[in-house]
Write a protein that holds these residues in place. Structure first.
Motif, short mmCIF file in Angstrom:
data_model
loop_
_atom_site.label_atom_id
_atom_site.label_comp_id
_atom_site.label_asym_id
_atom_site.label_seq_id
_atom_site.Cartn_x
_atom_site.Cartn_y
_atom_site.Cartn_z
N LEU A 262 -2.29 18.58 35.69
CA LEU A 262 -1.67 19.96 36.37
C LEU A 262 -0.70 20.65 35.86
CD1 LEU A 262 -1.56 21.73 38.91
CD2 LEU A 262 0.04 20.26 40.07
N GLY A 263 0.21 19.87 35.03
CA GLY A 263 1.27 20.25 34.19
C GLY A 263 0.62 21.20 33.24
N MET A 264 -0.31 20.72 32.49
CA MET A 264 -0.83 21.58 31.40
C MET A 264 -1.57 22.95 31.71
SD MET A 264 -0.06 20.31 28.67
CE MET A 264 -1.03 20.51 27.17
N LEU A 265 -2.16 22.60 33.13
CA LEU A 265 -3.01 23.84 33.52
C LEU A 265 -1.94 24.86 33.86
CD1 LEU A 265 -5.58 22.37 35.91
CD2 LEU A 265 -6.24 23.82 33.98
N LEU A 266 -0.69 24.63 34.50
CA LEU A 266 0.14 25.55 34.84
C LEU A 266 1.08 26.13 33.56
CD1 LEU A 266 2.24 23.50 37.63
CD2 LEU A 266 0.68 25.45 38.01
N ILE A 267 1.14 25.17 32.58
CA ILE A 267 1.69 25.86 31.42
C ILE A 267 0.74 27.04 30.49
CG2 ILE A 267 2.15 25.23 28.89
CD1 ILE A 267 3.28 22.45 30.24
N HIS A 268 -0.61 26.95 30.66
CA HIS A 268 -1.58 27.43 30.29
C HIS A 268 -2.08 28.55 30.78
CE1 HIS A 268 -1.54 24.25 27.25
NE2 HIS A 268 -1.17 25.24 26.33
N ALA A 269 -1.63 28.61 32.36
CA ALA A 269 -2.37 29.68 33.23
C ALA A 269 -1.44 30.80 32.83
CB ALA A 269 -2.12 29.12 34.62
N ARG A 270 -2.14 31.97 33.04
CA ARG A 270 -1.46 33.29 32.82
C ARG A 270 -0.26 33.53 33.57
NH1 ARG A 270 -5.45 38.41 32.48
NH2 ARG A 270 -6.14 37.10 30.72
N GLU A 271 -0.22 33.01 34.90
CA GLU A 271 0.74 33.30 35.84
C GLU A 271 1.50 32.03 36.29
OE1 GLU A 271 -0.45 36.29 38.70
OE2 GLU A 271 -0.81 37.87 37.43
N GLY A 272 0.98 30.81 35.53
CA GLY A 272 1.50 29.70 36.13
C GLY A 272 3.00 29.65 36.02
N ASP A 273 3.41 28.53 36.95
CA ASP A 273 4.79 28.00 36.83
C ASP A 273 4.95 27.07 35.75
OD1 ASP A 273 7.34 27.04 37.11
OD2 ASP A 273 7.17 26.67 39.21
N LYS A 274 5.42 27.50 34.28
CA LYS A 274 5.32 26.74 33.27
C LYS A 274 6.56 25.71 33.25
CE LYS A 274 3.63 30.70 30.51
NZ LYS A 274 2.10 30.24 30.81
N GLN A 275 7.45 26.16 33.75
CA GLN A 275 8.79 24.92 33.82
C GLN A 275 8.53 23.89 34.67
OE1 GLN A 275 11.39 24.70 31.62
NE2 GLN A 275 10.36 26.58 30.72
#
Length: 337
Positions: A262-275
């Protein structure tokens, strides 16, 4: 996609073993070594790597630590290996969290090196007679339709050993029988077999159906498995909403590989919660998840979300590789010197 392998419960028997910690006497080394005592109540017990437990690894590792004036570890190294790199790294990482006496207590006014030894010791396992009796009991239970026993015997027939001749069709028969009885681990394993298409014809739709049945039981590993299958599914079977829902539910149960996925998906999603994504990956890596260590190393290597740091990347790749994670071994070969 990274596929987990479920093991029979008997493979976890050695989890009852306990390692012990002692301090080593000072010896001459390439750097001055002084006697600095660790405050043992401050030392978390190093986590025994699951891979080492399964392989029955044990031994003594001698570690050297550079202690700062505040009693905290600045730097560390392995002085004498236990013979098992994964145990060495686990002890090194765990004991680096100890709080030591200040160097001032022994008349030193600069960071000072000290040594410690850590013993990884397994308790005696089953005798051959006990193992034979347990096997016969499991075989009888499987023949009577016990779902857990069928699942365990399916793995025995799949791999083959001194007591069971390899028999893939019988393995699959038992696995399907266990899955049809509602045994969650068998349902997950069957979904993985159908997705891989190596010993049976690949059937993605049926694989996802079995994964959904397993995930519906609320098991975190089953939820993670379904999320993986959905991530790699062909367009007609993809369901991003369900995938993220499964990952969130698995993360809520503390499943470390769900955290890094989930973390890597959020980091690489265009509008993901990267932190938030970064925190999930870090948490999973600190829990000694090998895929998460690889993912965090990748972020350090590429300078994504984190400042680029090749030293930290290499150290994390090494820990992941020592745990047998092949992508980390490959990454180390490609990492610039």
């Amino acid at each position: 996609m990274r596929l987990s392998t479920f093991l029979p419960a008997a493979a976890l028997a050695c989890l009852l073993s306990l390692p012990t910690l002692v301090e080593a006497s000072a010896e001459k080394n390439r750097l001055p070594i002084e006697k600095l005592t660790a405050k043992l109540q401050s030392c978390p017990k190093p986590e025994w790597p699951a891979e080492s437990l399964r392989n029955g690894e044990e031994g003594q590792v001698v570690l050297a630590y550079l202690i700062g004036m505040d009693g905290r570890v600045i730097e560390s190294r392995v002085e004498k290996s236990s013979g098992h790199p994964l145990l060495d790294l686990a002890a090194q990482d765990g004991l680096a969290k100890c709080l030591f006496m200040s160097p001032e207590t022994i008349g030193r006014f600069e960071p000072t090196w000290t040594k410690m030894s850590y013993f990884w010791t397994l308790e005696d396992g089953e005798t051959p007679a006990q193992a034979k009796a347990r096997f016969e009991e499991t075989k009888a239970l499987a023949a009577a339709g016990n779902a857990d026993a069928m699942y365990q015997m399916s793995w025995r027939y799949f791999a083959g050993d001194s007591e069971v001749e390899k028999n893939v069709p019988e393995s699959l028969r038992l696995l399907r029988g266990s899955a049809e009885s509602g045994y969650v681990h068998a349902q997950v394993a069957l979904s993985m077999v159908l997705a891989a298409g190596r010993v049976v014809d690949q059937d993605v739709a049926q694989s996802i159906d079995w994964a959904k049945k397993a995930a519906a039981q609320g098991n975190a590993s089953a939820q993670l498995n379904l999320a993986r299958l959905l991530l790699d599914a062909p367009d007609r079977s993809q369901d991003d909403e369900l995938m993220f829902d499964m990952l969130e539910k698995a993360v809520a149960q503390g499943e470390p590989e769900a955290k890094t996925m989930l973390g890597m998906l959020l980091i690489h999603a265009r509008e993901g919660d990267k932190q938030r994504g970064l925190k999930l990956v870090v948490d999973a890596a600190e829990a000694q998840n090998r895929a998460a260590q690889y993912d965090l190393a990748y972020l350090y290597e590429k300078g994504e979300v984190l400042p680029q740091d090749m030293g930290k990347a290499r150290a994390l790749y090494q820990r992941s590789a020592a745990g047998g994670y092949q992508p980390a071994k490959d990454a180390l070969l490609k990492l610039p010197r």
